[in-house]
Write a protein that holds these residues in place. Sequence first.
Motif, PDB file in Angstrom:
ATOM      1  N   LEU A 152       0.834  -1.194   0.000  1.00  0.00           N
ATOM      2  CA  LEU A 152       0.000   0.000   0.000  1.00  0.00           C
ATOM      3  C   LEU A 152       0.876   1.254   0.000  1.00  0.00           C
ATOM      4  N   GLU A 153       0.441   2.253  -0.748  1.00  0.00           N
ATOM      5  CA  GLU A 153       1.218   3.483  -0.897  1.00  0.00           C
ATOM      6  C   GLU A 153       0.587   4.616  -0.090  1.00  0.00           C
ATOM      7  N   PHE A 154       1.285   4.998   0.975  1.00  0.00           N
ATOM      8  CA  PHE A 154       0.823   6.113   1.791  1.00  0.00           C
ATOM      9  C   PHE A 154       1.818   7.275   1.760  1.00  0.00           C
ATOM     10  N   THR A 155       2.844   7.167   0.939  1.00  0.00           N
ATOM     11  CA  THR A 155       3.885   8.190   0.887  1.00  0.00           C
ATOM     12  C   THR A 155       3.711   9.150  -0.281  1.00  0.00           C
ATOM     13  N   ASN A 167       1.693  17.629   6.435  1.00  0.00           N
ATOM     14  CA  ASN A 167       1.608  19.065   6.663  1.00  0.00           C
ATOM     15  C   ASN A 167       0.198  19.541   7.006  1.00  0.00           C
ATOM     16  N   GLY A 168      -0.645  18.618   7.413  1.00  0.00           N
ATOM     17  CA  GLY A 168      -2.009  18.979   7.776  1.00  0.00           C
ATOM     18  C   GLY A 168      -2.981  18.950   6.617  1.00  0.00           C
ATOM     19  N   ALA A 169      -2.501  18.655   5.426  1.00  0.00           N
ATOM     20  CA  ALA A 169      -3.373  18.576   4.256  1.00  0.00           C
ATOM     21  C   ALA A 169      -4.206  17.298   4.318  1.00  0.00           C
ATOM     22  N   THR A 170      -5.195  17.240   3.440  1.00  0.00           N
ATOM     23  CA  THR A 170      -6.041  16.054   3.339  1.00  0.00           C
ATOM     24  C   THR A 170      -5.621  15.233   2.132  1.00  0.00           C
ATOM     25  N   VAL A 171      -5.544  13.919   2.310  1.00  0.00           N
ATOM     26  CA  VAL A 171      -5.318  13.001   1.197  1.00  0.00           C
ATOM     27  C   VAL A 171      -6.466  11.999   1.193  1.00  0.00           C
ATOM     28  N   TYR A 172      -6.517  11.196   0.146  1.00  0.00           N
ATOM     29  CA  TYR A 172      -7.647  10.273  -0.021  1.00  0.00           C
ATOM     30  C   TYR A 172      -7.123   8.886  -0.363  1.00  0.00           C
ATOM     31  N   PHE A 173      -7.547   7.892   0.425  1.00  0.00           N
ATOM     32  CA  PHE A 173      -7.144   6.520   0.157  1.00  0.00           C
ATOM     33  C   PHE A 173      -8.182   5.875  -0.760  1.00  0.00           C
ATOM     34  N   VAL A 174      -7.719   5.386  -1.908  1.00  0.00           N
ATOM     35  CA  VAL A 174      -8.592   4.747  -2.889  1.00  0.00           C
ATOM     36  C   VAL A 174      -8.315   3.249  -2.859  1.00  0.00           C
ATOM     37  N   VAL A 175      -9.276   2.472  -2.419  1.00  0.00           N
ATOM     38  CA  VAL A 175      -9.080   1.036  -2.224  1.00  0.00           C
ATOM     39  C   VAL A 175      -8.616   0.365  -3.510  1.00  0.00           C
ATOM     40  N   SER A 176      -9.265   0.664  -4.628  1.00  0.00           N
ATOM     41  CA  SER A 176      -8.946  -0.011  -5.881  1.00  0.00           C
ATOM     42  C   SER A 176      -7.551   0.318  -6.388  1.00  0.00           C
ATOM     43  N   GLU A 191     -13.503   6.595  -8.468  1.00  0.00           N
ATOM     44  CA  GLU A 191     -13.803   5.665  -7.385  1.00  0.00           C
ATOM     45  C   GLU A 191     -14.021   6.404  -6.059  1.00  0.00           C
ATOM     46  N   GLY A 192     -14.744   5.739  -5.172  1.00  0.00           N
ATOM     47  CA  GLY A 192     -14.908   6.264  -3.831  1.00  0.00           C
ATOM     48  C   GLY A 192     -13.588   6.255  -3.090  1.00  0.00           C
ATOM     49  N   ALA A 221      -2.306   5.312  13.368  1.00  0.00           N
ATOM     50  CA  ALA A 221      -3.216   6.122  12.567  1.00  0.00           C
ATOM     51  C   ALA A 221      -4.582   6.120  13.244  1.00  0.00           C
ATOM     52  N   GLY A 222      -5.325   7.173  13.072  1.00  0.00           N
ATOM     53  CA  GLY A 222      -6.626   7.289  13.708  1.00  0.00           C
ATOM     54  C   GLY A 222      -7.671   6.398  13.060  1.00  0.00           C
ATOM     55  N   PRO A 223      -8.932   6.589  13.416  1.00  0.00           N
ATOM     56  CA  PRO A 223     -10.009   5.754  12.882  1.00  0.00           C
ATOM     57  C   PRO A 223     -10.065   5.718  11.358  1.00  0.00           C
ATOM     58  N   ASP A 224      -9.755   6.838  10.687  1.00  0.00           N
ATOM     59  CA  ASP A 224      -9.800   6.845   9.226  1.00  0.00           C
ATOM     60  C   ASP A 224      -8.694   5.972   8.626  1.00  0.00           C
ATOM     61  N   GLY A 225      -7.514   6.011   9.242  1.00  0.00           N
ATOM     62  CA  GLY A 225      -6.426   5.157   8.772  1.00  0.00           C
ATOM     63  C   GLY A 225      -6.733   3.695   8.996  1.00  0.00           C
ATOM     64  N   ALA A 226      -7.302   3.375  10.170  1.00  0.00           N
ATOM     65  CA  ALA A 226      -7.692   2.001  10.450  1.00  0.00           C
ATOM     66  C   ALA A 226      -8.764   1.532   9.479  1.00  0.00           C
ATOM     67  N   LEU A 227      -9.702   2.437   9.149  1.00  0.00           N
ATOM     68  CA  LEU A 227     -10.753   2.098   8.206  1.00  0.00           C
ATOM     69  C   LEU A 227     -10.188   1.834   6.817  1.00  0.00           C
ATOM     70  N   ALA A 228      -9.194   2.602   6.409  1.00  0.00           N
ATOM     71  CA  ALA A 228      -8.576   2.383   5.099  1.00  0.00           C
ATOM     72  C   ALA A 228      -7.990   0.974   5.005  1.00  0.00           C
ATOM     73  N   LEU A 229      -7.284   0.542   6.042  1.00  0.00           N
ATOM     74  CA  LEU A 229      -6.724  -0.809   6.040  1.00  0.00           C
ATOM     75  C   LEU A 229      -7.829  -1.860   6.055  1.00  0.00           C
ATOM     76  N   ALA A 230      -8.845  -1.646   6.881  1.00  0.00           N
ATOM     77  CA  ALA A 230      -9.928  -2.622   6.969  1.00  0.00           C
ATOM     78  C   ALA A 230     -10.666  -2.754   5.637  1.00  0.00           C
ATOM     79  N   ARG A 231     -10.906  -1.641   4.973  1.00  0.00           N
ATOM     80  CA  ARG A 231     -11.608  -1.686   3.689  1.00  0.00           C
ATOM     81  C   ARG A 231     -10.757  -2.402   2.641  1.00  0.00           C
ATOM     82  N   PHE A 232      -9.457  -2.144   2.649  1.00  0.00           N
ATOM     83  CA  PHE A 232      -8.606  -2.806   1.656  1.00  0.00           C
ATOM     84  C   PHE A 232      -8.555  -4.307   1.908  1.00  0.00           C
ATOM     85  N   ILE A 233      -8.381  -4.697   3.163  1.00  0.00           N
ATOM     86  CA  ILE A 233      -8.352  -6.127   3.482  1.00  0.00           C
ATOM     87  C   ILE A 233      -9.666  -6.779   3.089  1.00  0.00           C
ATOM     88  N   GLY A 234     -10.781  -6.098   3.360  1.00  0.00           N
ATOM     89  CA  GLY A 234     -12.080  -6.635   2.970  1.00  0.00           C
ATOM     90  C   GLY A 234     -12.227  -6.800   1.471  1.00  0.00           C
TER      91      GLY A 234
END
Length: 257
Positions: A152-155, A167-176, A191-192, A221-234
């Motif tokens: 997974l690419e988070f960098t 730097n406080g910006a927002t990024v978006y994790f795309v499962v696909s 994609e969502g 990572a907070g709840p959003d980071g945990a959710l990103a991993l959970a969604r990808f694993i799912g």
Amino acid sequence: MPAEETTPAIVLRARDYAESDRIVTLLTLHAGKLSGIAKGAKASRHRFERKLEPFSHVVLHYRRRPHGQLVFITRAEAADLTQHVLDDDLGKIALGSYMLELTDALTTEESEAAEAYRVLSEGLGALSTRFADAALRQAFEMRLLGWAGFGLEFTRCRICSTVNGDNGATVYFVVSRGGIVCAKCRPSVAEGAIKLSSKGAAILARLGVLPMHDSPGSEAAGPDGALALARFIGSIIDRRLRSQEFLDSILPGAGKA
């Protein structure tokens, strides 16, 4: 008769069979994932006593059978291997069970899996000697997914390769896409996506390379980071892991897919 083979192994799951036998699935260092039958395991104190239970770290002795997928397990010894003692803490049991089940789901019978064995052993070792927390869970997920070919690419942004600067910006994790896209590129992605802080993405990137023994107590990572991993694993496992709901109820900071 086939020659006896030997390899270090970790028991992933086991069940009783007939009156005195056990069917066991193990992840091994030299032979990938194996399932085998241990004749008389419930009665033999010398060859098997309490060594074919989930989490057991053993030197496995076995013979392949000419017909059938199950190997014939002749002995299992603790030898001088590090043992994973988790029975003193509910959180450890919950996270350890999840580690076993996720590893089982991502490995296939007899395919090469030496690095998966090492990741699991390192994860269970950290859990045994340290404690269970969200950082260790996320570190284990990142490392095992990396071994399975799902790095997974988070960098960097998957589209323009802009480096995430924490730097406080927002990024978006795309499962696909298996990674983040930056705010600039997000409108071009149909994609969502799961919204993450740049800090959360940076934490996941760091946990993916941090030695697992050092991850308990680290920032997760907070709840959003945990959710990103959970969604990808799912998305790559066609069933919900039975251990996941229990773990999510025990360990704070888990993301429910």
